[in-house]
Scaffold this motif. Structure first.
Motif, short mmCIF file in Angstrom:
data_model
loop_
_atom_site.label_atom_id
_atom_site.label_comp_id
_atom_site.label_asym_id
_atom_site.label_seq_id
_atom_site.Cartn_x
_atom_site.Cartn_y
_atom_site.Cartn_z
N GLY A 45 2.91 -3.05 16.69
CA GLY A 45 3.76 -1.90 16.49
C GLY A 45 4.60 -1.56 17.71
N PRO A 46 5.30 -0.42 17.67
CA PRO A 46 6.19 -0.05 18.78
C PRO A 46 5.51 0.01 20.14
N TRP A 47 4.28 0.54 20.19
CA TRP A 47 3.57 0.63 21.48
C TRP A 47 3.23 -0.76 21.99
N ALA A 48 2.84 -1.65 21.11
CA ALA A 48 2.56 -3.03 21.52
C ALA A 48 3.83 -3.70 22.02
N GLN A 49 4.95 -3.48 21.32
CA GLN A 49 6.21 -4.11 21.69
C GLN A 49 6.77 -3.56 22.99
N ARG A 50 6.69 -2.25 23.17
CA ARG A 50 7.35 -1.59 24.31
C ARG A 50 6.50 -1.57 25.57
N VAL A 51 5.17 -1.61 25.43
CA VAL A 51 4.30 -1.42 26.60
C VAL A 51 3.35 -2.60 26.81
N HIS A 52 2.49 -2.86 25.84
CA HIS A 52 1.45 -3.87 26.02
C HIS A 52 2.03 -5.25 26.33
N ALA A 53 2.87 -5.74 25.43
CA ALA A 53 3.36 -7.12 25.58
C ALA A 53 4.13 -7.34 26.87
N LEU A 107 1.69 -7.24 29.90
CA LEU A 107 0.81 -8.42 29.97
C LEU A 107 1.59 -9.64 30.43
N ALA A 108 2.80 -9.82 29.90
CA ALA A 108 3.60 -11.00 30.25
C ALA A 108 3.99 -11.00 31.73
N ALA A 109 4.18 -9.82 32.31
CA ALA A 109 4.65 -9.73 33.70
C ALA A 109 3.53 -9.67 34.71
N HIS A 110 2.29 -9.48 34.28
CA HIS A 110 1.20 -9.28 35.23
C HIS A 110 0.91 -10.56 36.00
N PRO A 111 0.84 -10.50 37.34
CA PRO A 111 0.68 -11.72 38.13
C PRO A 111 -0.73 -12.32 38.08
N GLU A 112 -1.72 -11.54 37.64
CA GLU A 112 -3.10 -12.03 37.67
C GLU A 112 -3.70 -12.18 36.28
N ALA A 113 -2.89 -12.05 35.25
CA ALA A 113 -3.38 -12.20 33.88
C ALA A 113 -2.49 -13.17 33.13
N GLU A 114 -3.07 -13.82 32.15
CA GLU A 114 -2.29 -14.71 31.29
C GLU A 114 -2.21 -14.09 29.89
N TYR A 129 7.74 -14.03 23.64
CA TYR A 129 7.11 -14.28 24.95
C TYR A 129 6.59 -15.70 25.10
N GLY A 130 6.89 -16.52 24.10
CA GLY A 130 6.46 -17.91 24.18
C GLY A 130 4.96 -18.11 24.16
N VAL A 131 4.27 -17.24 23.42
CA VAL A 131 2.81 -17.35 23.31
C VAL A 131 2.46 -17.57 21.85
N PRO A 132 1.27 -18.07 21.57
CA PRO A 132 0.92 -18.33 20.17
C PRO A 132 0.62 -17.06 19.39
N ALA A 133 0.91 -17.11 18.11
CA ALA A 133 0.50 -16.06 17.17
C ALA A 133 -0.71 -16.59 16.41
N PHE A 134 -1.69 -15.71 16.21
CA PHE A 134 -2.92 -16.12 15.53
C PHE A 134 -2.99 -15.41 14.18
#
Length: 294
Positions: free
Chosen positions: A9-17, A20-27, A46-51
């Motif tokens: 949803g919007p919160w996942a799109q605007r904040v979470h994703a 997470l993509a920009a964090h230097p210590e997380a994948e 973000y070039g990541v897999p969808a499950f």
């Protein structure tokens, strides 16, 4: 740490994703959503897999970042914890005490780290201010206000279509933010009284363990013109009158700190102050306020 995102949803799109993509210590390891097409679209950006299956995502990650409605979040948080995955949760962790207790118990049984994202608690200036005031002590009373206009007639908020927010209102949406700032400074609440205001507006009066009192005014239906500078936390005590610094950064920046907090808690085994147990206590107080309203 490989972190999978649950929610599209919007919160996942605007904040979470983006955080997470920009964090230097997380994948950022992938996305699952209740609508597979939405998960595919978000993941592709973000070039990541969808499950298509949440169990397959859980098998590929070390932790989950959950951006689902609270009642749904509780179910999937328990499943993730039982699979041994660390939990980055959103507030409120659930909409009933039993659900929230189930999340906290699952995290404790599995010995996984958990962090609940209360936006103000992870703001740089706000977190520093809170730590200073909690250490200072001597507080007499406090006031917290959150005047939002998500559901005002002239609002353009992307969250206005959220069914759970419409059902539960400001008490459950922004009430957790206010409580997360007051409890560390004044101590746990021993009494809660609530009075309804216009539309979804609610006023709370709390008595705290050390004898201090606090008031909260919460609304998501404030007219847009009246919601300017609508977030205030004020303390009065031996140090005088102190007011929380204004927010001056994006939610993504605060969420990145929550990710870092989860990494640290998972690494050293130390519970974070905003863990699932604290999330449970917040839900208990919200439920008590709801009983008072009835």
């Amino acid at each position: 740490m490989r972190i999978g995102l649950l929610g599209t949803g919007p919160w996942a799109q605007r904040v979470h994703a983006p955080a997470l993509a920009a964090h230097p210590e997380a994948e950022f390891a992938g996305v699952w959503g209740r609508r597979p097409e939405a998960a595919e679209e978000l993941a592709a950006g973000y070039g990541v897999p969808a499950f298509a299956d949440v169990e397959r995502l859980l098998a590929e990650v070390d932790a989950v970042s959950i951006a689902l409605p609270p009642a749904v979040q509780a179910e999937y948080a328990v499943r993730a914890a039982e699979a041994g995955k660390h939990l980055l949760l959103d507030k409120p962790v659930a909409l009933t005490v039993d659900q929230a207790r189930g999340v906290a118990a699952a995290a404790e049984r599995a010995k996984v780290a958990s962090v609940v994202f209360f936006t103000l608690r992870f703001g740089a200036d706000q977190a520093a201010w809170l730590a200073e005031q909690a250490a200072r002590g001597g507080w007499f009373t406090a006031r917290a206000e959150w005047f939002g206009s998500v559901f005002a007639p002239d609002s353009a908020s992307p969250y206005a279509d959220s069914p759970w927010r419409r059902e539960k209102g400001a008490l459950w949406d922004v009430g957790p933010h206010a409580l997360s700032m007051l409890l560390p400074v004044l101590g746990d609440a021993t009494e809660v009284t609530a009075v309804a205001g216009p539309l979804d507006t609610v006023h709370l009066v709390l008595r705290h363990v050390g004898g201090a009192s606090s008031t909260l005014t919460l609304s998501l239906t404030t007219p847009v013109a009246a919601a300017v500078d609508g977030v205030v936390v004020e303390l009065r005590g031996e140090a005088g009158r102190l007011v929380m610094p204004d927010r001056n950064e994006s939610p993504q920046a605060a969420y990145a700190r929550a990710v870092s907090a989860l990494l640290a808690s998972a690494a050293d085994g130390t519970a974070h102050p905003c863990d699932a147990a604290f999330g449970l206590r917040v839900v208990e107080l919200l439920a008590e306020a709801e009983r008072s309203l009835r």
